[in-house]
Design a protein around this motif. Structure first.
Motif, short mmCIF file in Angstrom:
data_model
loop_
_atom_site.label_atom_id
_atom_site.label_comp_id
_atom_site.label_asym_id
_atom_site.label_seq_id
_atom_site.Cartn_x
_atom_site.Cartn_y
_atom_site.Cartn_z
N TRP A 187 0.82 -1.22 0.00
CA TRP A 187 0.00 0.00 0.00
C TRP A 187 0.84 1.26 0.00
O TRP A 187 0.32 2.36 -0.17
CB TRP A 187 -0.88 0.03 1.24
CG TRP A 187 -1.92 -1.03 1.31
CD1 TRP A 187 -2.08 -2.12 0.48
CD2 TRP A 187 -2.96 -1.12 2.29
NE1 TRP A 187 -3.14 -2.87 0.89
CE2 TRP A 187 -3.69 -2.29 1.99
CE3 TRP A 187 -3.32 -0.35 3.37
CZ2 TRP A 187 -4.79 -2.68 2.76
CZ3 TRP A 187 -4.41 -0.73 4.13
CH2 TRP A 187 -5.14 -1.89 3.83
N LYS A 188 2.13 1.13 0.28
CA LYS A 188 2.97 2.32 0.47
C LYS A 188 2.32 3.20 1.55
O LYS A 188 1.71 2.68 2.47
CB LYS A 188 3.17 3.07 -0.83
CG LYS A 188 3.55 2.13 -1.98
CD LYS A 188 3.96 2.86 -3.20
CE LYS A 188 4.13 1.89 -4.35
NZ LYS A 188 4.85 2.44 -5.46
N MET A 189 2.40 4.53 1.44
CA MET A 189 1.84 5.39 2.50
C MET A 189 0.41 5.79 2.13
O MET A 189 0.08 6.96 1.94
CB MET A 189 2.73 6.62 2.71
CG MET A 189 2.51 7.27 4.07
SD MET A 189 3.71 8.56 4.42
CE MET A 189 3.19 9.85 3.31
N TYR A 195 11.26 -8.73 -8.78
CA TYR A 195 11.88 -7.87 -9.82
C TYR A 195 10.93 -6.71 -10.08
O TYR A 195 9.80 -6.91 -10.53
CB TYR A 195 12.13 -8.67 -11.09
CG TYR A 195 12.49 -7.76 -12.25
CD1 TYR A 195 13.57 -6.88 -12.15
CD2 TYR A 195 11.73 -7.74 -13.42
CE1 TYR A 195 13.89 -6.00 -13.19
CE2 TYR A 195 12.04 -6.89 -14.47
CZ TYR A 195 13.12 -6.02 -14.35
OH TYR A 195 13.43 -5.15 -15.36
N GLU A 196 11.41 -5.51 -9.78
CA GLU A 196 10.59 -4.32 -9.97
C GLU A 196 11.39 -3.27 -10.74
O GLU A 196 12.15 -2.49 -10.12
CB GLU A 196 10.18 -3.73 -8.62
CG GLU A 196 9.29 -4.62 -7.79
CD GLU A 196 8.39 -3.80 -6.88
OE1 GLU A 196 7.17 -3.95 -6.99
OE2 GLU A 196 8.90 -2.98 -6.11
N PRO A 197 11.25 -3.24 -12.06
CA PRO A 197 11.94 -2.19 -12.80
C PRO A 197 11.45 -0.83 -12.33
O PRO A 197 10.23 -0.58 -12.28
CB PRO A 197 11.54 -2.46 -14.26
CG PRO A 197 10.37 -3.39 -14.21
CD PRO A 197 10.40 -4.10 -12.90
N TRP A 214 11.41 2.03 -13.59
CA TRP A 214 10.66 2.81 -14.58
C TRP A 214 9.23 2.33 -14.75
O TRP A 214 8.41 3.00 -15.39
CB TRP A 214 11.39 2.77 -15.93
CG TRP A 214 11.81 1.39 -16.34
CD1 TRP A 214 12.99 0.77 -16.05
CD2 TRP A 214 11.05 0.44 -17.11
NE1 TRP A 214 13.01 -0.50 -16.58
CE2 TRP A 214 11.84 -0.72 -17.24
CE3 TRP A 214 9.78 0.46 -17.70
CZ2 TRP A 214 11.41 -1.86 -17.93
CZ3 TRP A 214 9.35 -0.66 -18.40
CH2 TRP A 214 10.16 -1.80 -18.50
N ALA A 215 8.90 1.18 -14.18
CA ALA A 215 7.53 0.65 -14.32
C ALA A 215 6.70 0.88 -13.07
O ALA A 215 5.49 0.66 -13.09
CB ALA A 215 7.60 -0.85 -14.63
N ILE A 216 7.33 1.31 -11.98
CA ILE A 216 6.61 1.44 -10.71
C ILE A 216 5.80 2.73 -10.68
O ILE A 216 6.35 3.82 -10.81
CB ILE A 216 7.59 1.41 -9.52
CG1 ILE A 216 8.28 0.04 -9.45
CG2 ILE A 216 6.86 1.71 -8.22
CD1 ILE A 216 9.28 -0.09 -8.33
N GLY A 253 6.90 -6.79 -10.22
CA GLY A 253 6.18 -5.61 -9.75
C GLY A 253 6.45 -4.43 -10.65
O GLY A 253 7.59 -4.21 -11.09
N GLY A 254 5.40 -3.64 -10.90
CA GLY A 254 5.53 -2.45 -11.75
C GLY A 254 4.32 -2.34 -12.63
O GLY A 254 4.28 -2.97 -13.69
N SER A 255 3.32 -1.56 -12.15
CA SER A 255 2.11 -1.31 -12.93
C SER A 255 1.36 -2.58 -13.34
O SER A 255 0.82 -2.66 -14.45
CB SER A 255 2.44 -0.44 -14.15
OG SER A 255 2.92 0.84 -13.73
N GLY A 314 2.95 -11.48 -8.28
CA GLY A 314 3.20 -10.05 -8.40
C GLY A 314 3.31 -9.32 -7.07
O GLY A 314 2.74 -9.75 -6.06
N LEU A 315 4.06 -8.24 -7.12
CA LEU A 315 4.09 -7.27 -6.02
C LEU A 315 3.33 -6.06 -6.57
O LEU A 315 3.75 -5.45 -7.57
CB LEU A 315 5.54 -6.93 -5.65
CG LEU A 315 5.75 -5.94 -4.49
CD1 LEU A 315 5.01 -6.38 -3.23
CD2 LEU A 315 7.24 -5.82 -4.17
N ILE A 316 2.23 -5.74 -5.93
CA ILE A 316 1.26 -4.82 -6.51
C ILE A 316 1.19 -3.54 -5.68
O ILE A 316 0.95 -3.61 -4.47
CB ILE A 316 -0.16 -5.47 -6.52
CG1 ILE A 316 -0.11 -6.94 -6.97
CG2 ILE A 316 -1.12 -4.65 -7.36
CD1 ILE A 316 0.44 -7.18 -8.35
C1 PEP Z 1 5.36 -1.12 -5.97
O1 PEP Z 1 5.32 -0.06 -5.37
O2 PEP Z 1 6.01 -2.05 -5.49
C2 PEP Z 1 4.63 -1.24 -7.22
C3 PEP Z 1 4.84 -2.27 -7.97
O3 PEP Z 1 3.77 -0.20 -7.55
P1 PEP Z 1 2.76 -0.13 -8.82
O4 PEP Z 1 2.04 -1.45 -8.87
O5 PEP Z 1 1.85 1.01 -8.49
O6 PEP Z 1 3.61 0.11 -10.01
#
Ligand code: PEP
Length: 247
Positions: free
Chosen positions: A10-12, A163-165, A167-169, A207-209, A227-229
């Motif tokens: 959820w982040k902040m 793996y979270e590029p 540029w895609a987050i 992870g990344g969008s 996924g990491l969402i």
């Molecule tokens: C994240 O913050 O780890 C992430 C993947 O964010 P988002 O799905 O919004 O790109």
């Protein structure tokens, strides 16, 4: 066959009501994937209560690299354990960039998290500049190597890799299935050279969008284990659809 895993970061954002909304949405969703949500620290206590008796696990977004002591504002792995956490995200690119966390700092966090029986979700990923310079493989393997150097390859048997590029987050511009699979495969190949059993067993999340409309294609790739969402984890319906895509 590795089990698929979907983790919401959820982040902040969010509040205790969002935990309840997820609980209700997921109760109406048929799924076989492992699922966890990672709210901000202050909601973990309420989340532990709301998620009791569900098959949704709890995770945290970070942990201290120290066990205890004079570290104002930090949260220890022991405290997260007491709040019922199963997973702890470490090395997220936002923390690497905004909090100047090095890969060595992240490796210390990995140690602390595992010492309390929690599962580190180790994030690695390249910036757009690094990708354009052809450095993707070196960057992600380098971030992974720092943990292996500190903890040994066997430590990854009780961890998750994401793996979270960068540029895609949060950009709405996910990696293509081919781009993501290529990096996941190269991470697994590198791990294979260290320990085949660990490499085959390790869940590597993308992870990344990730959104409901691209999740199934990403998760169908051989080396993508879920996924990491981020953003979509703030919308219970969208998150549940992603969980279904992994199931
Ligand atoms: C994240 O913050 O780890 C992430 C993947 O964010 P988002 O799905 O919004 O790109």
């Amino acid at each position: 066959m590795r089990q698929k895993l979907v983790i919401g970061n959820w982040k902040m954002n969010g509040n205790a009501d969002l935990v309840v909304a997820h609980r209700e949405q997921l109760a109406d969703t048929a799924f076989t994937a492992e699922v966890a949500i990672c709210p901000p620290f202050v909601y973990l206590h309420a989340a532990q209560h709301h998620l009791a008796d569900t098959n949704v696990a709890l995770g945290a977004q970070d942990a201290s690299d120290h066990a205890e002591g004079a570290y104002t504002g930090q949260i220890s792995a022991q405290m997260l354990h007491e709040q019922g956490c199963k997973y702890v995200i470490i090395g997220h690119s936002e923390r690497r960039a905004m909090c100047a966390e090095t890969s060595e700092d992240v490796a210390e966090k990995f140690v602390q998290v595992q010492a309390k029986g929690l599962i580190p979700v180790l994030c690695v990923g390249e910036t757009l500049f690094q990708r354009e310079q052809g450095q993707t493989q070196d960057v992600v393997v380098g971030q992974l190597k720092a943990v292996v150097a500190r903890c040994g390859i066997k430590a990854l048997a009780k961890a998750v890799l994401a793996y979270e590029p960068v540029w895609a987050i949060g950009t709405g511009k996910a990696a293509s299935t081919e781009q993501a699979q290529e990096v996941h495969q190269s991470l697994r190949q590198w791990l294979h050279k260290q320990d085949a059993e660990v490499a085959e067993g390790l869940q590597i999340l993308y992870g990344g969008s990730v959104k409901p409309d691209n999740a199934a294609a990403l998760f169908s790739q051989k080396d993508i284990d879920g996924g990491l969402i981020g953003g979509a984890a703030l919308q219970p319906e969208a998150f549940a659809a992603i969980v279904q895509a992994a199931s």
